[in-house]
Design a protein around this motif. Structure first.
Motif, PDB file in Angstrom:
ATOM      1  N   PRO A  41       0.822  -1.222   0.000  1.00  0.00           N
ATOM      2  CA  PRO A  41       0.000   0.000   0.000  1.00  0.00           C
ATOM      3  C   PRO A  41       0.848   1.260   0.000  1.00  0.00           C
ATOM      4  O   PRO A  41       1.961   1.284   0.532  1.00  0.00           O
ATOM      5  CB  PRO A  41      -0.792  -0.116   1.309  1.00  0.00           C
ATOM      6  CG  PRO A  41       0.051  -0.981   2.187  1.00  0.00           C
ATOM      7  CD  PRO A  41       0.736  -1.959   1.277  1.00  0.00           C
ATOM      8  N   THR A  42       0.318   2.307  -0.636  1.00  0.00           N
ATOM      9  CA  THR A  42       0.962   3.623  -0.639  1.00  0.00           C
ATOM     10  C   THR A  42      -0.099   4.679  -0.368  1.00  0.00           C
ATOM     11  O   THR A  42      -1.258   4.518  -0.757  1.00  0.00           O
ATOM     12  CB  THR A  42       1.639   3.925  -1.994  1.00  0.00           C
ATOM     13  OG1 THR A  42       0.651   3.825  -3.043  1.00  0.00           O
ATOM     14  CG2 THR A  42       2.774   2.954  -2.286  1.00  0.00           C
ATOM     15  N   ALA A  43       0.294   5.760   0.286  1.00  0.00           N
ATOM     16  CA  ALA A  43      -0.646   6.839   0.590  1.00  0.00           C
ATOM     17  C   ALA A  43      -1.255   7.392  -0.695  1.00  0.00           C
ATOM     18  O   ALA A  43      -0.552   7.628  -1.677  1.00  0.00           O
ATOM     19  CB  ALA A  43       0.079   7.955   1.341  1.00  0.00           C
ATOM     20  N   GLN A 108       3.736  16.288  -7.826  1.00  0.00           N
ATOM     21  CA  GLN A 108       2.383  16.519  -8.343  1.00  0.00           C
ATOM     22  C   GLN A 108       1.354  16.403  -7.229  1.00  0.00           C
ATOM     23  O   GLN A 108       0.404  17.189  -7.153  1.00  0.00           O
ATOM     24  CB  GLN A 108       2.069  15.537  -9.474  1.00  0.00           C
ATOM     25  CG  GLN A 108       0.772  15.829 -10.200  1.00  0.00           C
ATOM     26  CD  GLN A 108       0.786  17.209 -10.862  1.00  0.00           C
ATOM     27  OE1 GLN A 108       1.716  17.546 -11.600  1.00  0.00           O
ATOM     28  NE2 GLN A 108      -0.237  18.024 -10.582  1.00  0.00           N
ATOM     29  N   LEU A 109       1.528  15.433  -6.361  1.00  0.00           N
ATOM     30  CA  LEU A 109       0.619  15.280  -5.226  1.00  0.00           C
ATOM     31  C   LEU A 109       0.698  16.492  -4.294  1.00  0.00           C
ATOM     32  O   LEU A 109      -0.315  16.936  -3.748  1.00  0.00           O
ATOM     33  CB  LEU A 109       0.948  14.001  -4.455  1.00  0.00           C
ATOM     34  CG  LEU A 109       0.551  12.699  -5.151  1.00  0.00           C
ATOM     35  CD1 LEU A 109       1.233  11.512  -4.499  1.00  0.00           C
ATOM     36  CD2 LEU A 109      -0.966  12.516  -5.119  1.00  0.00           C
ATOM     37  N   ASN A 119       3.557  16.227   3.762  1.00  0.00           N
ATOM     38  CA  ASN A 119       3.602  14.815   4.135  1.00  0.00           C
ATOM     39  C   ASN A 119       4.016  13.873   3.011  1.00  0.00           C
ATOM     40  O   ASN A 119       4.418  12.741   3.283  1.00  0.00           O
ATOM     41  CB  ASN A 119       2.216  14.365   4.640  1.00  0.00           C
ATOM     42  CG  ASN A 119       1.790  15.105   5.876  1.00  0.00           C
ATOM     43  OD1 ASN A 119       0.934  15.970   5.817  1.00  0.00           O
ATOM     44  ND2 ASN A 119       2.392  14.778   7.013  1.00  0.00           N
ATOM     45  N   PHE A 120       3.910  14.321   1.754  1.00  0.00           N
ATOM     46  CA  PHE A 120       4.056  13.357   0.663  1.00  0.00           C
ATOM     47  C   PHE A 120       5.462  12.772   0.556  1.00  0.00           C
ATOM     48  O   PHE A 120       5.629  11.597   0.211  1.00  0.00           O
ATOM     49  CB  PHE A 120       3.599  13.964  -0.666  1.00  0.00           C
ATOM     50  CG  PHE A 120       2.114  14.035  -0.782  1.00  0.00           C
ATOM     51  CD1 PHE A 120       1.360  12.885  -0.903  1.00  0.00           C
ATOM     52  CD2 PHE A 120       1.449  15.257  -0.737  1.00  0.00           C
ATOM     53  CE1 PHE A 120      -0.030  12.937  -0.989  1.00  0.00           C
ATOM     54  CE2 PHE A 120       0.070  15.331  -0.814  1.00  0.00           C
ATOM     55  CZ  PHE A 120      -0.674  14.171  -0.939  1.00  0.00           C
ATOM     56  N   ALA A 121       6.487  13.551   0.844  1.00  0.00           N
ATOM     57  CA  ALA A 121       7.847  13.009   0.812  1.00  0.00           C
ATOM     58  C   ALA A 121       8.020  11.947   1.894  1.00  0.00           C
ATOM     59  O   ALA A 121       8.638  10.897   1.665  1.00  0.00           O
ATOM     60  CB  ALA A 121       8.876  14.127   0.985  1.00  0.00           C
TER      61      ALA A 121
END
Length: 200
Positions: A41-43, A108-109, A119-121
């Motif tokens: 799973p990934t966010a 992009q997110l 948070n994406f990194a």
């Protein structure tokens, strides 16, 4: 309690004495790793993990790159000789998986979901850890030894050039794998009372 997953995780160890004597084909190993990464799973279902599989001459080339690059980083000739021996142990393996993060997806997110931009990194790194653990455990379950190495970022540009890596793929880890020539040593774990707290 069913301990099947625990048993699998306990099989996964850092194996440094690796060889090329595997019963599995390259294609079988690639398919296993690809499926395990895709099952991880990934966010936001961001699927930021990328992987490059190196066998044969390409596998050897990676570790030649590493040992040459480390020449300028090691303080003495004696230390460099020890470094070369360590790298030779990775080169003795059957292959290497290079793990990357697609930073274009991360950026992009960040733009699309500004509330969570910070948070994406971090979430991409979590995806890396999860994917690496799953592949590592999957290999161990097939009696294939492996370890995780981190010669990034000093090898990043050389690796990108040698293996035609897209500019937006950031190298995160290297996983040499192969037959188990010698088992891992004993592993210490800290006392549970020091690591965990249970509140009722």
């Amino acid at each position: 309690m069913n301990n099947e997953l625990l048993n699998l995780l306990q099989q996964r160890r850092s194996i440094y004495a690796l060889g090329k004597n595997l019963s599995q084909t390259n294609d079988q190993i690639v398919t296993l790793a690809e499926d395990l990464i895709q099952a991880t799973p990934t966010a936001f279902n961001s699927q930021t993990v990328r992987a490059v599989f190196l066998f044969g001459a390409k596998h050897d080339e990676l570790w030649d790159i590493v040992v040459r690059r480390l020449k300028s980083e090691v303080p003495t000739e004696a230390a460099y000789e020890n470094t070369k021996k360590k790298i030779e142990s990775f080169k003795a393996a059957a292959g290497t998986i290079l793990f990357f993060t697609d930073t274009a997806v991360v950026h992009q997110l960040e733009k699309d979901f500004t509330l969570y931009a910070d948070n994406f990194a971090t979430w991409a790194e979590q995806a890396q850890g999860s994917s690496q653990l799953n592949v590592w455990t999957g290999l161990a379950n097939n009696q294939i030894g492996a370890s995780i190495q981190h010669y990034n970022p000093i090898i990043d540009e050389l690796v990108a050039s040698a293996f035609d890596i897209p500019a937006n793929w950031q190298l995160r880890a290297q996983m040499p794998f192969g037959s188990i020539v010698a088992p891992a040593g004993a592993k210490d774990t800290m006392a549970k009372a020091d690591q965990f707290k249970v509140l009722n």
